[in-house]
Motif scaffolding. Structure first.
Motif, PDB file in Angstrom:
ATOM      1  N   LEU A  50       0.843  -1.187   0.000  1.00 17.98           N
ATOM      2  CA  LEU A  50       0.000   0.000   0.000  1.00 17.98           C
ATOM      3  C   LEU A  50       0.883   1.243   0.000  1.00 17.98           C
ATOM      4  O   LEU A  50       1.786   1.362   0.826  1.00 17.98           O
ATOM      5  CB  LEU A  50      -0.914  -0.010   1.228  1.00 17.98           C
ATOM      6  CG  LEU A  50      -2.050   0.993   1.184  1.00 17.98           C
ATOM      7  CD1 LEU A  50      -3.037   0.661   0.060  1.00 17.98           C
ATOM      8  CD2 LEU A  50      -2.783   1.023   2.514  1.00 17.98           C
ATOM      9  N   SER A  51       0.631   2.151  -0.952  1.00 13.62           N
ATOM     10  CA  SER A  51       1.523   3.285  -1.159  1.00 13.62           C
ATOM     11  C   SER A  51       0.773   4.605  -1.198  1.00 13.62           C
ATOM     12  O   SER A  51      -0.291   4.703  -1.800  1.00 13.62           O
ATOM     13  CB  SER A  51       2.270   3.090  -2.479  1.00 13.62           C
ATOM     14  OG  SER A  51       3.026   4.229  -2.805  1.00 13.62           O
ATOM     15  N   MET A  52       1.359   5.629  -0.602  1.00  9.88           N
ATOM     16  CA  MET A  52       0.811   6.992  -0.660  1.00  9.88           C
ATOM     17  C   MET A  52       1.254   7.722  -1.921  1.00  9.88           C
ATOM     18  O   MET A  52       0.833   8.847  -2.155  1.00  9.88           O
ATOM     19  CB  MET A  52       1.253   7.808   0.563  1.00  9.88           C
ATOM     20  CG  MET A  52       0.512   7.503   1.817  1.00  9.88           C
ATOM     21  SD  MET A  52      -1.176   8.084   1.757  1.00  9.88           S
ATOM     22  CE  MET A  52      -1.739   7.494   3.346  1.00  9.88           C
ATOM     23  N   SER A  53       2.077   7.108  -2.726  1.00  9.82           N
ATOM     24  CA  SER A  53       2.544   7.750  -3.952  1.00  9.82           C
ATOM     25  C   SER A  53       1.364   8.084  -4.861  1.00  9.82           C
ATOM     26  O   SER A  53       0.462   7.268  -5.024  1.00  9.82           O
ATOM     27  CB  SER A  53       3.506   6.810  -4.696  1.00  9.82           C
ATOM     28  OG  SER A  53       3.793   7.339  -5.975  1.00  9.82           O
ATOM     29  N   PRO A  54       1.368   9.271  -5.475  1.00 16.05           N
ATOM     30  CA  PRO A  54       0.301   9.594  -6.420  1.00 16.05           C
ATOM     31  C   PRO A  54       0.536   8.973  -7.805  1.00 16.05           C
ATOM     32  O   PRO A  54      -0.360   8.959  -8.633  1.00 16.05           O
ATOM     33  CB  PRO A  54       0.336  11.118  -6.490  1.00 16.05           C
ATOM     34  CG  PRO A  54       1.736  11.480  -6.136  1.00 16.05           C
ATOM     35  CD  PRO A  54       2.229  10.418  -5.196  1.00 16.05           C
ATOM     36  N   MET A  55       1.731   8.448  -8.032  1.00 13.04           N
ATOM     37  CA  MET A  55       2.071   7.862  -9.332  1.00 13.04           C
ATOM     38  C   MET A  55       2.175   6.339  -9.221  1.00 13.04           C
ATOM     39  O   MET A  55       2.696   5.829  -8.228  1.00 13.04           O
ATOM     40  CB  MET A  55       3.406   8.420  -9.831  1.00 13.04           C
ATOM     41  CG  MET A  55       3.391   9.927 -10.046  1.00 13.04           C
ATOM     42  SD  MET A  55       2.100  10.487 -11.189  1.00 13.04           S
ATOM     43  CE  MET A  55       2.675   9.777 -12.696  1.00 13.04           C
ATOM     44  N   PRO A  56       1.686   5.619 -10.236  1.00  7.63           N
ATOM     45  CA  PRO A  56       1.728   4.154 -10.205  1.00  7.63           C
ATOM     46  C   PRO A  56       3.150   3.612 -10.061  1.00  7.63           C
ATOM     47  O   PRO A  56       4.090   4.128 -10.659  1.00  7.63           O
ATOM     48  CB  PRO A  56       1.138   3.745 -11.549  1.00  7.63           C
ATOM     49  CG  PRO A  56       0.378   4.935 -12.030  1.00  7.63           C
ATOM     50  CD  PRO A  56       1.067   6.140 -11.449  1.00  7.63           C
ATOM     51  N   VAL A  57       3.285   2.575  -9.248  1.00 12.14           N
ATOM     52  CA  VAL A  57       4.545   1.881  -9.027  1.00 12.14           C
ATOM     53  C   VAL A  57       4.230   0.389  -9.124  1.00 12.14           C
ATOM     54  O   VAL A  57       3.287  -0.073  -8.471  1.00 12.14           O
ATOM     55  CB  VAL A  57       5.125   2.211  -7.632  1.00 12.14           C
ATOM     56  CG1 VAL A  57       6.405   1.445  -7.371  1.00 12.14           C
ATOM     57  CG2 VAL A  57       5.347   3.710  -7.471  1.00 12.14           C
TER      58      VAL A  57
END
Length: 155
Positions: A99-106
């Motif tokens: 689960l990631s807070m990044s706004p860009m897909p990883v």
């Protein structure tokens, strides 16, 4: 049509406490870091790349309103940003991701800036909740397992 107003509750001041316990068991818990991360996504338009930003923003704001605070030493069964979560959506097999807070897909990450990630954050192991899909369908998602991410475990 007659509207009846109840002016006196049969349980007195204990009435509210009956529902607080059930809300605590079935609700969501957010750590301070997760709450700040969601607020950051909303403030700086981190959801703009999602298929439906207004819907996602509404879900994230709702999650902030209905979630209780988690202690900083959050339970290991709690889905928090950075954890490795295994989940299952009704009618599909088990899936896993960080689960990631990044706004860009990883690759291998589930973004909180998605309907799935926004739903998962704050859930606990074996908790089931409705999941709104991008196409408007409503499914059920259940958290099967939660582990610290390998990146966070090494730190």
């Amino acid at each position: 049509m007659t509207i009846t107003r109840i002016t006196r509750l049969p349980f007195g001041s204990d009435f509210r406490s009956l529902f607080e316990g059930s809300a605590a068991e079935s609700g969501f818990l957010l750590t301070v870091d997760d709450r700040l991360g969601i607020e950051h996504l909303l403030r700086y338009r981190g959801t703009r790349n999602s298929p439906n930003p207004p819907l996602l923003n509404g879900l994230l704001r709702h999650k902030l309103r209905i979630s209780r605070g988690a202690t900083e030493s959050a339970s290991p069964d709690l889905v928090v940003a950075g954890c490795h979560v295994t989940y299952m959506i009704s009618g599909e097999g088990a899936r896993t991701g960080v689960l990631s807070m990044s706004p860009m897909p990883v690759p291998g990450h589930i973004l909180v800036a998605s309907l799935l990630g926004a739903t998962l954050i704050g859930m606990r192991k074996l908790q089931k909740v409705p999941l709104l899909r991008d196409d408007g369908q409503i499914e059920v998602v259940v958290v099967l397992d939660v582990h610290p991410s390998p990146d966070h475990a090494a730190a």
